[in-house]
Design a protein around this motif. Structure first.
Motif, PDB file in Angstrom:
ATOM      1  N   TYR A 178       0.490  -0.997  -0.507  1.00  0.00           N
ATOM      2  CA  TYR A 178      -0.026   0.208  -0.001  1.00  0.00           C
ATOM      3  C   TYR A 178       0.934   1.211  -0.220  1.00  0.00           C
ATOM      4  O   TYR A 178       0.723   2.160  -0.250  1.00  0.00           O
ATOM      5  N   PHE A 179       2.062   1.031   1.137  1.00  0.00           N
ATOM      6  CA  PHE A 179       2.657   1.947   1.104  1.00  0.00           C
ATOM      7  C   PHE A 179       3.570   2.536  -0.572  1.00  0.00           C
ATOM      8  O   PHE A 179       2.948   3.289  -0.570  1.00  0.00           O
ATOM      9  N   VAL A 180       3.909   2.091  -1.388  1.00  0.00           N
ATOM     10  CA  VAL A 180       4.355   1.950  -2.782  1.00  0.00           C
ATOM     11  C   VAL A 180       3.370   2.682  -3.530  1.00  0.00           C
ATOM     12  O   VAL A 180       3.795   3.295  -4.155  1.00  0.00           O
ATOM     13  N   GLY A 181       2.068   2.049  -3.298  1.00  0.00           N
ATOM     14  CA  GLY A 181       1.200   2.502  -4.302  1.00  0.00           C
ATOM     15  C   GLY A 181       0.208   3.742  -4.603  1.00  0.00           C
ATOM     16  O   GLY A 181      -0.041   4.581  -5.515  1.00  0.00           O
ATOM     17  N   SER A 182       0.349   3.822  -2.793  1.00  0.00           N
ATOM     18  CA  SER A 182      -0.080   5.197  -2.742  1.00  0.00           C
ATOM     19  C   SER A 182       1.186   6.431  -2.610  1.00  0.00           C
ATOM     20  O   SER A 182       0.695   7.448  -3.216  1.00  0.00           O
ATOM     21  N   TRP A 183       2.570   6.004  -2.959  1.00  0.00           N
ATOM     22  CA  TRP A 183       3.556   7.177  -3.548  1.00  0.00           C
ATOM     23  C   TRP A 183       3.724   7.454  -4.178  1.00  0.00           C
ATOM     24  O   TRP A 183       3.060   8.508  -4.741  1.00  0.00           O
ATOM     25  N   MET A 184       3.363   6.390  -5.218  1.00  0.00           N
ATOM     26  CA  MET A 184       3.009   6.935  -6.584  1.00  0.00           C
ATOM     27  C   MET A 184       2.135   6.949  -7.568  1.00  0.00           C
ATOM     28  O   MET A 184       1.549   8.425  -7.836  1.00  0.00           O
ATOM     29  N   ALA A 185       1.013   7.236  -6.353  1.00  0.00           N
ATOM     30  CA  ALA A 185      -0.456   7.417  -6.963  1.00  0.00           C
ATOM     31  C   ALA A 185      -0.440   9.563  -6.198  1.00  0.00           C
ATOM     32  O   ALA A 185      -0.799   9.980  -7.623  1.00  0.00           O
TER      33      ALA A 185
END
Length: 320
Positions: free
Chosen positions: A108-115
């Motif tokens: 979730y952290f990586v996906g949220s960071w990129m979003a």
């Protein structure tokens, strides 16, 4: 205070260490049919985005702010897709689709960071288009290499900070079961709903982050295009107006798809709860958009096509 100690002991015994991802389908034959489709989509996403980054780096005529930002958009799309798609592909071949608590938080952290970063970068690119059309004589001075680098650093920094806040606020909650996520990736709205503690603060943080990053970036894009439209209307020739609009067409298409799908996902979740529609929208948002962005920027872009021809020509004329 005496009853509090048994509660803490009970919490330690029942703390969730794994989540179960239901995936896109519970039918094995459907999963095996979807595997090659999503594998091709993921490979196209990686190859096209990576190819675009390499092309921009190799061709000096593409060393402009617009393509500088585009190369970072491609990098974001690669990372965003990679945060969830490989896991989904591997789960198609597994009987039990379990993910550890830490892995779920990391995903979730990586996906949220990129979003978050993509929201900010799209706003940055909109400002770049405004300067190019509204202030063409000052463009080189305003959009200097140092400013472009600072803007990219700001987009990644804002995304990182926003993602850290959201991830910590969500995963510090107490989870005692159930642990089933009705999707193919760790989606924060589903995770928070599984919490056994009061999720109000986490939900408020998620809402405020969405307003601060998502809505403010969208507002910058709207304002930029309002100024762009005003500048285009001042151009006397039809050919000049069409040329100015064409420089924005790809970015406008990417923004429309990105925010249109994003709003559909969250407005749909707030109005109803249909798991199948949730999954379809999530697939489009997480898997398909990272593949579509480089295609939109490449297929109708003459500069990209000319740069590709130059690179191929140089490669084929290298001395053996």
């Amino acid at each position: 205070m005496v009853p509090h100690r048994p509660m803490e002991e009970d919490r330690n015994e029942t703390f969730v260490v794994m989540f179960v991802l239901l995936g896109l389908s519970d039918k094995k034959e459907v999963q095996l049919m979807l595997f090659p489709i999503f594998l091709v989509i993921y490979l196209v996403t990686l190859i096209w985005n990576l190819g675009l980054i390499i092309l921009i780096r190799m061709d000096s005529q593409l060393h402009t702010p617009m393509y500088f930002f585009l190369s970072f958009l491609s990098f974001i799309d690669m990372c965003y897709s990679s945060s969830a798609t490989p896991r989904m592909l591997s789960d198609f071949l597994k009987e039990e689709k379990v993910i550890s608590f830490i892995t779920c938080a990391t995903q979730y952290f990586v996906g949220s960071w990129m979003a978050h970063a993509e929201c900010c970068l799209l706003a940055t690119m909109a400002y770049d288009r405004y300067v190019a059309i509204g202030r063409p004589l000052q463009y080189s001075a305003v959009m200097s290499p140092s400013l472009c680098q600072k803007m990219v650093a700001w987009t990644y920094g804002t995304g990182f900070l926003g993602s850290i806040i959201q991830t910590v606020s969500c995963f510090h909650l107490y989870y005692c079961g159930p642990n089933t996520i009705p999707n193919f990736f760790c989606d924060i709205t589903h995770i928070i709903s599984l919490s056994c503690s009061n999720p109000f603060i986490s939900q408020m943080i998620l809402f405020m982050e969405s307003i601060f990053v998502g809505f403010s970036s969208f507002l910058v894009i709207l304002l930029s295009y309002a100024f762009i439209a005003a500048s285009i209307l001042k151009i006397s020739s039809v050919k000049g107006s069409a040329k100015a609009f064409n420089t924005c067409a790809s970015h406008l298409a990417v923004v429309t798809i990105f925010y249109g799908t994003g709003f559909s996902v969250y407005l749909h979740r707030s109005s109803s709860h249909n798991e199948k529609q949730d999954k379809v929208l999530s697939v489009f948002y997480v898997v398909l958009i990272p593949m579509l962005n480089p295609l939109i920027y490449s297929l109708r872009n003459k500069e990209i096509k000319e740069a590709l021809k130059r690179v191929i020509k140089r490669a084929t004329h290298l001395p053996h």
